[in-house]
Design a protein around this motif. Structure first.
Motif, PDB file in Angstrom:
ATOM      1  N   LEU A 132       0.836  -1.207   0.000  1.00  0.00           N
ATOM      2  CA  LEU A 132       0.000   0.000   0.000  1.00  0.00           C
ATOM      3  C   LEU A 132       0.869   1.254   0.000  1.00  0.00           C
ATOM      4  O   LEU A 132       0.543   2.252  -0.669  1.00  0.00           O
ATOM      5  CB  LEU A 132      -0.935  -0.003   1.208  1.00  0.00           C
ATOM      6  N   ALA A 133       1.966   1.211   0.746  1.00  0.00           N
ATOM      7  CA  ALA A 133       2.874   2.366   0.767  1.00  0.00           C
ATOM      8  C   ALA A 133       3.507   2.583  -0.608  1.00  0.00           C
ATOM      9  O   ALA A 133       3.689   3.729  -1.046  1.00  0.00           O
ATOM     10  CB  ALA A 133       3.958   2.152   1.822  1.00  0.00           C
ATOM     11  N   VAL A 169       2.095   1.873  -3.467  1.00  0.00           N
ATOM     12  CA  VAL A 169       1.054   2.494  -4.297  1.00  0.00           C
ATOM     13  C   VAL A 169       0.950   3.979  -3.985  1.00  0.00           C
ATOM     14  O   VAL A 169       0.795   4.818  -4.886  1.00  0.00           O
ATOM     15  CB  VAL A 169      -0.296   1.783  -4.079  1.00  0.00           C
ATOM     16  N   ALA A 170       1.054   4.336  -2.689  1.00  0.00           N
ATOM     17  CA  ALA A 170       1.008   5.748  -2.308  1.00  0.00           C
ATOM     18  C   ALA A 170       2.152   6.526  -2.948  1.00  0.00           C
ATOM     19  O   ALA A 170       1.966   7.660  -3.426  1.00  0.00           O
ATOM     20  CB  ALA A 170       1.056   5.881  -0.786  1.00  0.00           C
ATOM     21  N   ILE A 171       3.344   5.933  -2.976  1.00  0.00           N
ATOM     22  CA  ILE A 171       4.480   6.589  -3.634  1.00  0.00           C
ATOM     23  C   ILE A 171       4.211   6.747  -5.125  1.00  0.00           C
ATOM     24  O   ILE A 171       4.567   7.777  -5.735  1.00  0.00           O
ATOM     25  CB  ILE A 171       5.769   5.783  -3.377  1.00  0.00           C
ATOM     26  N   THR A 172       3.567   5.745  -5.745  1.00  0.00           N
ATOM     27  CA  THR A 172       3.226   5.843  -7.165  1.00  0.00           C
ATOM     28  C   THR A 172       2.293   7.020  -7.425  1.00  0.00           C
ATOM     29  O   THR A 172       2.440   7.740  -8.426  1.00  0.00           O
ATOM     30  CB  THR A 172       2.570   4.529  -7.636  1.00  0.00           C
ATOM     31  N   VAL A 173       1.318   7.231  -6.520  1.00  0.00           N
ATOM     32  CA  VAL A 173       0.412   8.375  -6.644  1.00  0.00           C
ATOM     33  C   VAL A 173       1.192   9.682  -6.518  1.00  0.00           C
ATOM     34  O   VAL A 173       0.973  10.646  -7.283  1.00  0.00           O
ATOM     35  CB  VAL A 173      -0.702   8.299  -5.586  1.00  0.00           C
ATOM     36  N   MET A 174       2.119   9.735  -5.574  1.00  0.00           N
ATOM     37  CA  MET A 174       2.924  10.948  -5.383  1.00  0.00           C
ATOM     38  C   MET A 174       3.809  11.218  -6.597  1.00  0.00           C
ATOM     39  O   MET A 174       4.015  12.379  -6.991  1.00  0.00           O
ATOM     40  CB  MET A 174       3.772  10.803  -4.121  1.00  0.00           C
ATOM     41  N   ILE A 175       4.313  10.152  -7.218  1.00  0.00           N
ATOM     42  CA  ILE A 175       5.119  10.330  -8.428  1.00  0.00           C
ATOM     43  C   ILE A 175       4.261  10.852  -9.570  1.00  0.00           C
ATOM     44  O   ILE A 175       4.712  11.676 -10.388  1.00  0.00           O
ATOM     45  CB  ILE A 175       5.815   9.004  -8.801  1.00  0.00           C
ATOM     46  N   ASN A 176       2.992  10.379  -9.634  1.00  0.00           N
ATOM     47  CA  ASN A 176       2.093  10.894 -10.661  1.00  0.00           C
ATOM     48  C   ASN A 176       1.881  12.399 -10.500  1.00  0.00           C
ATOM     49  O   ASN A 176       1.905  13.155 -11.487  1.00  0.00           O
ATOM     50  CB  ASN A 176       0.754  10.158 -10.587  1.00  0.00           C
ATOM     51  N   SER A 235       2.469 -13.698  -4.933  1.00  0.00           N
ATOM     52  CA  SER A 235       2.720 -12.774  -6.044  1.00  0.00           C
ATOM     53  C   SER A 235       1.408 -12.316  -6.683  1.00  0.00           C
ATOM     54  O   SER A 235       1.196 -11.117  -6.912  1.00  0.00           O
ATOM     55  CB  SER A 235       3.611 -13.445  -7.082  1.00  0.00           C
ATOM     56  N   ILE A 236       0.519 -13.268  -6.953  1.00  0.00           N
ATOM     57  CA  ILE A 236      -0.760 -12.929  -7.578  1.00  0.00           C
ATOM     58  C   ILE A 236      -1.633 -12.127  -6.613  1.00  0.00           C
ATOM     59  O   ILE A 236      -2.267 -11.135  -7.001  1.00  0.00           O
ATOM     60  CB  ILE A 236      -1.477 -14.214  -8.032  1.00  0.00           C
ATOM     61  N   GLY A 237      -1.665 -12.530  -5.345  1.00  0.00           N
ATOM     62  CA  GLY A 237      -2.485 -11.824  -4.365  1.00  0.00           C
ATOM     63  C   GLY A 237      -2.046 -10.379  -4.176  1.00  0.00           C
ATOM     64  O   GLY A 237      -2.876  -9.456  -4.160  1.00  0.00           O
ATOM     65  N   LEU A 238      -0.741 -10.161  -4.041  1.00  0.00           N
ATOM     66  CA  LEU A 238      -0.241  -8.796  -3.879  1.00  0.00           C
ATOM     67  C   LEU A 238      -0.444  -7.988  -5.157  1.00  0.00           C
ATOM     68  O   LEU A 238      -0.752  -6.792  -5.103  1.00  0.00           O
ATOM     69  CB  LEU A 238       1.245  -8.823  -3.506  1.00  0.00           C
ATOM     70  N   GLY A 239      -0.279  -8.635  -6.296  1.00  0.00           N
ATOM     71  CA  GLY A 239      -0.515  -7.933  -7.559  1.00  0.00           C
ATOM     72  C   GLY A 239      -1.962  -7.506  -7.696  1.00  0.00           C
ATOM     73  O   GLY A 239      -2.258  -6.388  -8.155  1.00  0.00           O
ATOM     74  N   LEU A 240      -2.881  -8.397  -7.296  1.00  0.00           N
ATOM     75  CA  LEU A 240      -4.304  -8.049  -7.349  1.00  0.00           C
ATOM     76  C   LEU A 240      -4.631  -6.917  -6.385  1.00  0.00           C
ATOM     77  O   LEU A 240      -5.367  -5.979  -6.735  1.00  0.00           O
ATOM     78  CB  LEU A 240      -5.135  -9.294  -7.031  1.00  0.00           C
ATOM     79  N   LEU A 241      -4.100  -7.000  -5.163  1.00  0.00           N
ATOM     80  CA  LEU A 241      -4.328  -5.927  -4.188  1.00  0.00           C
ATOM     81  C   LEU A 241      -3.795  -4.600  -4.714  1.00  0.00           C
ATOM     82  O   LEU A 241      -4.470  -3.557  -4.635  1.00  0.00           O
ATOM     83  CB  LEU A 241      -3.640  -6.280  -2.868  1.00  0.00           C
ATOM     84  N   SER A 242      -2.578  -4.628  -5.256  1.00  0.00           N
ATOM     85  CA  SER A 242      -1.985  -3.414  -5.804  1.00  0.00           C
ATOM     86  C   SER A 242      -2.836  -2.855  -6.936  1.00  0.00           C
ATOM     87  O   SER A 242      -3.034  -1.624  -7.035  1.00  0.00           O
ATOM     88  CB  SER A 242      -0.571  -3.714  -6.309  1.00  0.00           C
TER      89      SER A 242
END
Length: 581
Positions: free
Chosen positions: A39-40, A42-49, A147-154
């Motif tokens: 989740l963190a 993903v938050a960094i990805t939003v900040m990069i956007n 791997s699949i579970g974290l990818g789906l969550l992300s």
């Protein structure tokens, strides 16, 4: 949808027990940490956007101060991302090995408990190659599952995070086609959604055959590996019969199945890769095609265009999770099916042992002998094999059992030992008394010779001097200096030497009932007689029940039981031993 729900139910049944086990708190903490880091990220990805808009605006406006400050900010985000990625991998691997250790212990316990592995073989064992299921499939289930579970969550969190950004950017830069402005709320979101739906549908249509193909590939690979091991373990017999050409042909036939299925996977993956590679390349320019009219009309600046392109890419990637992960999901689904089949095979073996039509072996405090009452031993398909209406084997007695080949003598021993469930009736064993069976070909585990002699006890179960003395007593004094030597003793020793080791094993463990299933058949008659006298001397209170066909065995036993044809099977009859026999 029903198949998807059924598949998810199987995954839950396989995965959930660990998080309710004795290691649950460590497992839950590690899983929570891995999810929090995801989740963190993903938050960094939003900040990069958001950084994209500011950075490219600074470039467009040639603002040096903003350019430098944005570079510094990006370095801070990149450093945080690197630290999070490293620790996510570390904690993920830590969770994997703990989870795998627990599942391996669980599956080994269920497979090996109360001779269940043997019953599974008798049932035909729908779960082929249990070694692969425990060694490989558990590892792949956990690794690919996380791997699949974290990818789906992300993907879900990324979708939620960027949809709002993309929706707002759609309002700032309305769709323009041929100079006409079309006011479609959130049109960039709908464009990404339609693009991903089309890609997902076509990917599933093209790649669906990969699931059964991957299942079969794992099966063929394991089958080929199993037969290679059989050739290695039976090298002497193959060499004596000059069977190398036949074995090579057999192995190449097995490998032909591997190759044939692999070619089918190659063809299907080629088609899938053609589509997914094109899909990914098209997704790079798609947002620019949609947004460029607004940019060239000066409705938005470069920063907004780059932010929109990045947001579109993130939304499209989140929506296209199924497309990009299809091959991994197909392989994982095959692993899930194999573990599910192994579970069902284990359950079938347990059900046979617990079913009403089984042979019940029960300890009885008042019993002074092994007693079988109305015992009917059957084959797995239900056909009659051996019947014993009133069989009694008193303590300390020597009993010889023989009969025609295929009459069920060895199977009767298995029933008395409690590992053959097919049939009905009861076998009463004196409470607290032990039973040991010595087959014609003993099992000698790979490892030190002392461990092979002490088996099934631990290597240090008996004093070294005692083990050495017993080896000498059974006629193997030359092996005493090699007690600590590790080797594959089942291949290094002749069958006669292996049978002597098995007799030494019986003397060390001193069972109350010793069942010898042609356990001395590879020895000459004087050596066989010497070992029986040794057993009488060392184990005076042990009942010896032997299967054998040599007439010289008569003088070494007190009673004679014969399996005679009766109806569809054989019945146990008692005969009197006489010197003439």
């Amino acid at each position: 949808m029903s198949r998807l729900i059924a598949a998810l139910a199987v995954v839950w049944r396989l995965a959930a027990p660990y998080f309710r086990s004795e290691d649950r708190w460590a497992g839950r903490a590690l899983l929570a940490a891995v999810i929090a880091i995801e989740l963190a990220i993903v938050a960094i990805t939003v900040m990069i956007n958001q950084w994209n808009a500011r950075f490219y605006n600074a470039l467009q406006e040639r603002d040096w101060t903003s350019f430098v400050s944005e570079l510094v900010f990006f370095c801070a985000l990149a450093a945080a991302f690197i630290v999070l990625a490293v620790y996510q991998l570390y904690l993920n691997q830590w969770l994997q090995i703990r989870w795998r250790r627990w599942m391996t212990d669980r599956y080994l316990s269920h497979w090996l408990e109360d001779a269940n592995h043997y019953r599974m073989q008798l049932l035909g064992d729908a779960a082929d190659n249990p070694d692969q299921r425990i060694a490989d499939d558990i590892n792949l289930f956990i690794d690919r599952g996380l791997s699949i579970g974290l990818g789906l969550l992300s993907s879900v969190v990324t979708l939620v995070s960027f949809v709002a950004i993309l929706w707002n950017l759609s309002a700032q830069a309305p769709l323009q086609i041929g100079g006409t402005v079309w006011s479609i709320p959130g049109y960039l979101v709908w464009a990404a959604l339609l693009y991903a739906i089309a890609g997902t549908a076509l990917t599933h249509l093209i790649g669906r055959p990969l699931i059964p193909l991957n299942f079969q590939q794992q099966r063929y690979e394991a089958d080929f590996r199993f037969h290679l091991v059989r050739v290695r373990e039976n090298g002497e017999q193959i060499a004596l019969l000059a069977g190398e050409p036949a074995e090579k042909a057999r192995l190449l036939d097995r490998f032909a199945a591997v190759m044939s299925n692999w070619y089918a996977i190659m063809i299907r993956q080629k088609k899938l890769t053609f589509f997914t590679a094109g899909y990914r390349q098209a997704s790079t320019v798609f947002p620019f095609v949609v947004m460029s009219p607004a940019y060239f009309a000066s409705v938005i600046n470069l920063g907004a265009l780059m932010q929109a392109a990045d947001a579109f890419a993130n939304v499209q990637t989140a929506l296209s999770f199924f497309v990009t992960s299809y091959r991994t999901i197909a392989e994982w689904k095959a692993v899930v099916d194999r573990l599910d089949g192994f579970d069902r095979s284990i359950a079938a073996g347990r059900a046979v042992a617990a079913g009403p039509a089984t042979i019940a072996v029960t300890p009885r405090a008042e019993a002074d002998r092994i007693a079988a009452g109305s015992l009917a031993v059957r084959l797995p398909d239900g056909r009659a094999l051996v019947r014993a209406d009133a069989l009694g084997l008193p303590a300390g007695e020597r009993v010889l059992v023989n009969g025609p080949s295929g009459s069920g003598k060895s199977t009767l021993f298995r029933a008395l030992a409690g590992i053959w469930p097919f049939g009905d009736g009861t076998v009463a064993v004196p409470e607290g008394k032990s039973v040991m069976v010595l087959p014609q070909r003993p099992y000698l585990p790979v490892g030190p010779l002392a461990a092979a002699v002490s088996y099934p006890g631990l290597p240090d179960a008996f004093p070294r001097d005692t083990v050495a003395e017993v080896l000498g007593a059974v006629g193997l004094p030359g092996l005493v200096p090699r007690l600590d030597e590790e080797a594959h003793w089942g291949r290094m020793l002749s069958l006669g030497e292996q049978q002597r080791v098995a007799i030494a094993r019986a003397i060390l463990h001193a069972p109350d009932y010793l069942l010898l299933d042609e356990a001395t058949a590879s020895l000459d008659e004087p050596s066989e007689a010497a070992l029986y006298r040794l057993l009488r001397e060392r184990l005076p209170g042990t009942a010896l029940i032997s299967i054998g066909h040599r007439s010289t065995l008569d003088a070494l036993h007190d009673r004679h039981l014969v399996l005679e044809r009766e109806g569809d099977g054989h019945a146990v009859r008692e005969r009197t031993l006489t010197p003439a026999q």
